[in-house]
Scaffold this active site. Structure first.
Site, PDB file in Angstrom:
ATOM      1  N   LYS A  40       0.850  -1.203   0.000  1.00  0.00           N
ATOM      2  CA  LYS A  40       0.000   0.000   0.000  1.00  0.00           C
ATOM      3  C   LYS A  40       0.882   1.249   0.000  1.00  0.00           C
ATOM      4  O   LYS A  40       2.084   1.179   0.293  1.00  0.00           O
ATOM      5  CB  LYS A  40      -0.906  -0.022   1.234  1.00  0.00           C
ATOM      6  CG  LYS A  40      -0.159   0.084   2.561  1.00  0.00           C
ATOM      7  CD  LYS A  40      -1.054  -0.291   3.734  1.00  0.00           C
ATOM      8  CE  LYS A  40      -0.300  -0.164   5.054  1.00  0.00           C
ATOM      9  NZ  LYS A  40      -1.022  -0.853   6.152  1.00  0.00           N
ATOM     10  N   TYR A 269      15.310  31.238   5.615  1.00  0.00           N
ATOM     11  CA  TYR A 269      14.122  31.878   6.177  1.00  0.00           C
ATOM     12  C   TYR A 269      14.249  32.065   7.691  1.00  0.00           C
ATOM     13  O   TYR A 269      14.731  31.191   8.401  1.00  0.00           O
ATOM     14  CB  TYR A 269      12.884  31.018   5.921  1.00  0.00           C
ATOM     15  CG  TYR A 269      12.384  31.072   4.505  1.00  0.00           C
ATOM     16  CD1 TYR A 269      11.980  32.267   3.923  1.00  0.00           C
ATOM     17  CD2 TYR A 269      12.301  29.910   3.753  1.00  0.00           C
ATOM     18  CE1 TYR A 269      11.512  32.301   2.623  1.00  0.00           C
ATOM     19  CE2 TYR A 269      11.828  29.933   2.445  1.00  0.00           C
ATOM     20  CZ  TYR A 269      11.435  31.139   1.880  1.00  0.00           C
ATOM     21  OH  TYR A 269      10.974  31.166   0.603  1.00  0.00           O
TER      22      TYR A 269
HETATM   23  C1  PLP Z   1      -0.290  -1.875   6.788  1.00  0.00           C
HETATM   24  C2  PLP Z   1      -0.844  -3.158   7.241  1.00  0.00           C
HETATM   25  C3  PLP Z   1      -0.010  -4.262   7.483  1.00  0.00           C
HETATM   26  C4  PLP Z   1       1.497  -4.181   7.410  1.00  0.00           C
HETATM   27  O1  PLP Z   1       2.021  -3.603   8.584  1.00  0.00           O
HETATM   28  P1  PLP Z   1       3.601  -3.544   8.829  1.00  0.00           P
HETATM   29  O2  PLP Z   1       3.788  -3.092  10.221  1.00  0.00           O
HETATM   30  O3  PLP Z   1       4.163  -2.568   7.858  1.00  0.00           O
HETATM   31  O4  PLP Z   1       4.113  -4.927   8.583  1.00  0.00           O
HETATM   32  C5  PLP Z   1      -0.599  -5.469   7.815  1.00  0.00           C
HETATM   33  N1  PLP Z   1      -1.938  -5.579   7.921  1.00  0.00           N
HETATM   34  C6  PLP Z   1      -2.769  -4.533   7.712  1.00  0.00           C
HETATM   35  C7  PLP Z   1      -4.240  -4.719   7.850  1.00  0.00           C
HETATM   36  C8  PLP Z   1      -2.252  -3.290   7.375  1.00  0.00           C
HETATM   37  O5  PLP Z   1      -3.078  -2.252   7.173  1.00  0.00           O
END
Ligand code: PLP
Length: 376
Positions: A40, A269
């Site tokens: 994601k 700045y």
């Molecule tokens: C983002 C996510 C993961 C992965 O989490 P990590 O800590 O990056 O391994 C696993 N399960 C769900 C439902 C997530 O949203």
């Protein structure tokens, strides 16, 4: 490795070999269990398509994305493995998502009914994964409603529950026992589903810290995000055994110009920095729009010729200034490393995260689309 000479010289190097190494290392560490690569948010900033292609070639079982849009991006890039949409489908997206063979996570009966109706209309049975909220308090059906939830879902003729999942709120915290509590609630809820005739192929609970630090939660599948990208330092508990992980992203730029600043003169700045001595200050074409956060002003170092140079003055939208007085050879065109190694020294995403009071995920996710990704 640098972008071609037509581009602004500010880039992120993505080491796909390290991605594959991390994946294989965690897989071996976790033993015989299916593995979902969570890609994601553009693979936490690393490039979802390129990372998914490499991981698919290495045999990953599933991909996890946040949105239907992210899933379609992978399908359009010919990713074949099953894709779980962790955030579920929005009502207007169900038709398209099913046609792209995306699998939704379902957290409400309304969602289950909507998918059931459209699947019936399409003359198919839609595969869904049901999420149970065992203590995260965010998505998912409440664990203590599991029996009634299962009873209702069992009545839908055009959905089939392929997975039952939950998400840990604090798997990096070994002392609280909260992960064990969530697991126990999940197991009870799974039994309630079974007693309603629903026996999913996948029971899955573990994210990166769950998979590494809580072996009893690996169940049928582990869902790995951070560890794939080598981001273990601040999300894995310190006190447990873990596989060796290697960073996947480096962020680099070049010195655009070097300026003599006299003692007593300000830079940037709000004039928060004033030269105490005659100084050489280099301007680097990276700023907070690129994800080199303003909160790192007067705080971060960068690497040039294997040596550290401090950021001086405010980081602005497109530019950062650094003091290179102590690196007399520093010259226009030198490579500047914000994240990554140079010579013997290394700056990790975790190091920047600590200075920003956040976690490394936010640092790599924040490297914006203006920074071109170069894949090794
Ligand atoms: C983002 C996510 C993961 C992965 O989490 P990590 O800590 O990056 O391994 C696993 N399960 C769900 C439902 C997530 O949203």
């Amino acid at each position: 490795m640098q972008p071609d000479s037509l581009a602004r010289p500010t880039w992120a190097e993505i080491d796909l070999d390290n991605l594959a190494r991390n994946y294989l290392a965690v897989r071996k560490f976790a033993g015989d269990v299916a593995c979902m690569a969570v890609v994601k948010a553009n693979a936490y900033g690393h490039g979802a398509v390129e990372c998914s292609r490499r991981l698919e070639a290495k045999g990953v079982d599933w991909f996890g994305v946040a949105t239907v849009e992210e899933g379609i991006e992978l399908r359009d890039a010919s990713i074949e493995r099953p894709i779980l949409v962790l955030g579920g489908f929005w009502p207007g997206q169900i038709e398209l998502a099913l046609s792209k063979r995306l699998t939704p996570v379902v957290s409400t009966l309304e969602q289950a009914h909507a998918i059931d109706r459209i699947a019936e209309h399409r003359g198919e049975i839609a595969t869904i994964h049901v999420k149970l909220d065992t203590g995260m308090g965010r998505l998912g059906f409440r664990y203590d409603d599991a029996f009634e939830t299962a009873r209702q879902i069992a009545q839908l003729d055009h959905v089939s529950v392929e997975g039952l999942m939950t998400h840990f709120a604090a798997a990096d915290d070994m002392a609280s026992g909260f992960t064990e509590l969530q697991s126990a609630r999940f197991n009870e809820a799974a039994a309630a589903f079974r007693s309603n005739g629903i026996t999913p192929r996948y029971l899955d609970l573990a994210n990166s810290p769950g998979a590494v630090a809580h072996p009893q939660t690996r169940a049928d599948m582990i869902r790995l995000g951070g560890v794939l990208y080598g981001l273990g330092g601040d999300v894995l508990p310190k006190e447990v055994a873990k596989p060796a992980l290697f960073p996947v992203m480096a962020v680099r730029s070049q010195i655009a110009l070097i300026k003599e600043i006299k003692a007593g003169e300000p830079v940037g700045y709000s004039r928060i920095w004033t030269a105490e001595r005659h100084s050489r200050v280099a301007a680097i074409p990276i700023g907070y729009y690129d994800g080199f956060r303003r909160g790192l002003s007067e705080s971060a170092d960068v690497l040039i010729r294997g040596e550290r140079a401090p950021v001086v003055g405010r980081i602005s939208m497109d530019w950062t200034t650094i003091d290179v007085t102590v690196i007399p050879d520093a010259a226009v065109g030198d490579v500047v490393t914000m994240i990554g190694s140079d010579g013997q020294d290394e700056i990790k995403a975790e190091d920047l995260a600590a200075r920003l009071d956040t976690i490394s995920y936010e640092v790599t996710c924040g490297i914006s689309a203006r920074v071109s990704r170069i894949y090794k």
